[in-house]
Design a protein around this motif. Sequence first.
Motif, PDB file in Angstrom:
ATOM      1  N   GLN A   1       0.856  -1.192   0.000  1.00  0.00           N
ATOM      2  CA  GLN A   1       0.000   0.000   0.000  1.00  0.00           C
ATOM      3  C   GLN A   1       0.893   1.244   0.000  1.00  0.00           C
ATOM      4  O   GLN A   1       1.838   1.335   0.773  1.00  0.00           O
ATOM      5  CB  GLN A   1      -0.865   0.058   1.262  1.00  0.00           C
ATOM      6  CG  GLN A   1      -1.710  -1.176   1.535  1.00  0.00           C
ATOM      7  CD  GLN A   1      -2.645  -0.909   2.709  1.00  0.00           C
ATOM      8  OE1 GLN A   1      -3.636  -0.209   2.587  1.00  0.00           O
ATOM      9  NE2 GLN A   1      -2.312  -1.462   3.867  1.00  0.00           N
ATOM     10  N   MET A   2       0.541   2.196  -0.879  1.00  0.00           N
ATOM     11  CA  MET A   2       1.366   3.405  -0.983  1.00  0.00           C
ATOM     12  C   MET A   2       0.468   4.549  -1.429  1.00  0.00           C
ATOM     13  O   MET A   2      -0.325   4.393  -2.357  1.00  0.00           O
ATOM     14  CB  MET A   2       2.460   3.141  -2.027  1.00  0.00           C
ATOM     15  CG  MET A   2       3.308   4.334  -2.375  1.00  0.00           C
ATOM     16  SD  MET A   2       4.687   3.867  -3.465  1.00  0.00           S
ATOM     17  CE  MET A   2       3.870   3.749  -5.053  1.00  0.00           C
ATOM     18  N   ARG A   3       0.570   5.684  -0.762  1.00  0.00           N
ATOM     19  CA  ARG A   3      -0.161   6.861  -1.254  1.00  0.00           C
ATOM     20  C   ARG A   3       0.538   7.409  -2.487  1.00  0.00           C
ATOM     21  O   ARG A   3       1.754   7.355  -2.596  1.00  0.00           O
ATOM     22  CB  ARG A   3      -0.251   7.923  -0.149  1.00  0.00           C
ATOM     23  CG  ARG A   3      -1.428   7.653   0.781  1.00  0.00           C
ATOM     24  CD  ARG A   3      -1.547   8.701   1.845  1.00  0.00           C
ATOM     25  NE  ARG A   3      -1.874  10.031   1.308  1.00  0.00           N
ATOM     26  CZ  ARG A   3      -2.411  11.012   2.038  1.00  0.00           C
ATOM     27  NH1 ARG A   3      -2.683  10.805   3.321  1.00  0.00           N
ATOM     28  NH2 ARG A   3      -2.667  12.180   1.498  1.00  0.00           N
ATOM     29  N   LYS A   4      -0.267   7.968  -3.386  1.00  0.00           N
ATOM     30  CA  LYS A   4       0.290   8.460  -4.648  1.00  0.00           C
ATOM     31  C   LYS A   4       0.433   9.981  -4.637  1.00  0.00           C
ATOM     32  O   LYS A   4       0.820  10.568  -5.643  1.00  0.00           O
ATOM     33  CB  LYS A   4      -0.644   8.060  -5.818  1.00  0.00           C
ATOM     34  CG  LYS A   4      -0.748   6.560  -6.028  1.00  0.00           C
ATOM     35  CD  LYS A   4       0.473   6.045  -6.783  1.00  0.00           C
ATOM     36  CE  LYS A   4       0.678   4.545  -6.663  1.00  0.00           C
ATOM     37  NZ  LYS A   4      -0.499   3.748  -6.924  1.00  0.00           N
ATOM     38  N   ASP A   5       0.073  10.596  -3.510  1.00  0.00           N
ATOM     39  CA  ASP A   5      -0.044  12.065  -3.527  1.00  0.00           C
ATOM     40  C   ASP A   5       0.775  12.760  -2.436  1.00  0.00           C
ATOM     41  O   ASP A   5       0.437  13.867  -2.023  1.00  0.00           O
ATOM     42  CB  ASP A   5      -1.521  12.447  -3.378  1.00  0.00           C
ATOM     43  CG  ASP A   5      -2.082  12.045  -2.013  1.00  0.00           C
ATOM     44  OD1 ASP A   5      -1.452  11.220  -1.313  1.00  0.00           O
ATOM     45  OD2 ASP A   5      -3.157  12.562  -1.644  1.00  0.00           O
ATOM     46  N   ILE A   6       1.849  12.096  -1.991  1.00  0.00           N
ATOM     47  CA  ILE A   6       2.646  12.720  -0.920  1.00  0.00           C
ATOM     48  C   ILE A   6       3.184  14.078  -1.418  1.00  0.00           C
ATOM     49  O   ILE A   6       3.727  14.175  -2.512  1.00  0.00           O
ATOM     50  CB  ILE A   6       3.803  11.789  -0.475  1.00  0.00           C
ATOM     51  CG1 ILE A   6       3.254  10.448   0.039  1.00  0.00           C
ATOM     52  CG2 ILE A   6       4.681  12.466   0.591  1.00  0.00           C
ATOM     53  CD1 ILE A   6       2.216  10.532   1.144  1.00  0.00           C
ATOM     54  N   GLY A   7       2.989  15.098  -0.591  1.00  0.00           N
ATOM     55  CA  GLY A   7       3.428  16.451  -0.966  1.00  0.00           C
ATOM     56  C   GLY A   7       2.336  17.302  -1.583  1.00  0.00           C
ATOM     57  O   GLY A   7       2.580  18.458  -1.942  1.00  0.00           O
ATOM     58  N   PHE A   8       1.110  16.760  -1.676  1.00  0.00           N
ATOM     59  CA  PHE A   8       0.069  17.469  -2.451  1.00  0.00           C
ATOM     60  C   PHE A   8      -0.263  18.860  -1.915  1.00  0.00           C
ATOM     61  O   PHE A   8      -0.568  19.760  -2.678  1.00  0.00           O
ATOM     62  CB  PHE A   8      -1.199  16.607  -2.588  1.00  0.00           C
ATOM     63  CG  PHE A   8      -2.071  16.539  -1.353  1.00  0.00           C
ATOM     64  CD1 PHE A   8      -3.202  17.344  -1.241  1.00  0.00           C
ATOM     65  CD2 PHE A   8      -1.776  15.663  -0.318  1.00  0.00           C
ATOM     66  CE1 PHE A   8      -4.014  17.280  -0.112  1.00  0.00           C
ATOM     67  CE2 PHE A   8      -2.576  15.596   0.820  1.00  0.00           C
ATOM     68  CZ  PHE A   8      -3.693  16.406   0.917  1.00  0.00           C
ATOM     69  N   ARG A   9      -0.152  19.035  -0.609  1.00  0.00           N
ATOM     70  CA  ARG A   9      -0.506  20.368  -0.067  1.00  0.00           C
ATOM     71  C   ARG A   9       0.495  21.443  -0.502  1.00  0.00           C
ATOM     72  O   ARG A   9       0.137  22.607  -0.631  1.00  0.00           O
ATOM     73  CB  ARG A   9      -0.572  20.328   1.463  1.00  0.00           C
ATOM     74  CG  ARG A   9      -1.818  19.647   1.954  1.00  0.00           C
ATOM     75  CD  ARG A   9      -1.951  19.715   3.461  1.00  0.00           C
ATOM     76  NE  ARG A   9      -2.896  18.713   3.908  1.00  0.00           N
ATOM     77  CZ  ARG A   9      -4.209  18.876   3.897  1.00  0.00           C
ATOM     78  NH1 ARG A   9      -4.738  20.006   3.482  1.00  0.00           N
ATOM     79  NH2 ARG A   9      -5.004  17.912   4.303  1.00  0.00           N
ATOM     80  N   ALA A  10       1.724  21.043  -0.705  1.00  0.00           N
ATOM     81  CA  ALA A  10       2.727  22.013  -1.147  1.00  0.00           C
ATOM     82  C   ALA A  10       2.599  22.286  -2.640  1.00  0.00           C
ATOM     83  O   ALA A  10       3.170  23.246  -3.148  1.00  0.00           O
ATOM     84  CB  ALA A  10       4.123  21.487  -0.830  1.00  0.00           C
TER      85      ALA A  10
END
Length: 426
Positions: A414-423
């Motif tokens: 399992q891995m998120r694809k959107d790490i860093g999205f807030r920046a």
Amino acid sequence: MKVLVVGSGGREHAMAWKLAQSPRIQQVYVAPGNGGTAKDPGLINVPITDLAQLRQWAIDNSVFLTLVGPEAPLAAGIVDDFRAHGLRIFGPTQAAAQLESSKAFSKAFMQRHGIPTAEFETFTDTALAHAYVDRKGAPIVVKADGLAAGKGVVVAMTLAQAHEAIDFMLTDTTLGVAHNMGGARVVIEEFLQGEEASFMVLCDGKHVAALATSQDHKRLLDGDEGPNTGGMGAYSPAPVVTADVHARAMREVILPTIRGMEKDGIVYTGFLYAGLMIDPQGRIKTLEFNCRMGDPETQPILMRLKSDFLEVLLAATSEGLESLEMEWDRRVALGVVMAAAGYPMNPRKGDPISGLPEDSDEAMVFHAGTTETDGQILTSGGRVLCVTALADSVRQAQQKAYQTASSIEFDGMQMRKDIGFRALKN
Ligand code: AMP
Ligand code: GLY
């Protein structure tokens, strides 16, 4: 100089990796370590988890400095014990670690010392807790008092979820919460809105030095959906921590905390991590304290640290932080967690991992829940790897981290694809 890193996660792999770069270090040991620290030729795993045995091992092996990664040994008093035997160790004492090990302690502490935090009440009685939630309404946040590896918090969007969380935390014994003295207890608090950041400092008992800022991603799924986890990815620096927010965090949270502890008769040494909620006006509230560095925040933070980590820790264990200048890479570091099937509730173990790439200065695979058996790396815990990359922008660091992760495979990953999205949203 021999140094010992206590722990087995991605944070400890990053700490050991960074320490091993110091020219003054003869050997870095990791107890107990993981599959990544086992296969790193610069590190040696020490298969000891019992704290008294580990202290004896440190004495017998002339360990000069011990660095503690996770909260559990700190809450168990490893710092008090090592110091009582004349050993140099960086971390808070058992009394100081209560800032993390008891939510009830830390909330009462913040209230007593005027540190901004969500409005709350503490309960041991199930009926009173249910009545409180009915009175306050949803959304509302229910937190188990004891250590729960990031899984003891339920952000209830409905009353039904809040009631369920209360029953679960006060009566269920399978949750994995280490209850504090007096038995099961919950903190129920006001739901806060805003953007979170992880604000970490080192403290030598007198002076404080801030580390680079970072932002974690606590929810399991993309877009901050799904259950809370220990953290699915992080990056540094966090643009939400503007110079103004930074100054406020020091002035309103960190310094009053260190002084408040002192007033309460507790000298704070070690890392102090304030989880902050920052509203659009730049006002901050403290969500939680941790008495250690964050995981996975440590992985990107230490990739950006240009100073010698050993020198930083030597200053921190000799009241030398006042004159310490830490140097940070201007680039962005971003780490993506690859988690096991079933994480966070029931992570599966024993899945073989293939396709691990070569590490480089700009892309590192830090191991967490892995073991090495006959040269094969297997999953052995919830968060398995943290693939961390350094690049000129958040977008480039993100691309590089995901590209590095793309060759790695294990069943049920399992891995998120959107790490860093807030920046990236602006
Ligand atoms: P904690 O372990 O207390 O930091 O809680 C874990 C996560 O739950 C935090 O990082 C937040 O995402 C969320 N959380 C905790 N407390 C609150 C709150 N009062 N309002 C909104 N979200 C919260
Ligand atoms: N990543 C959050 C923590 O270490 O508590």
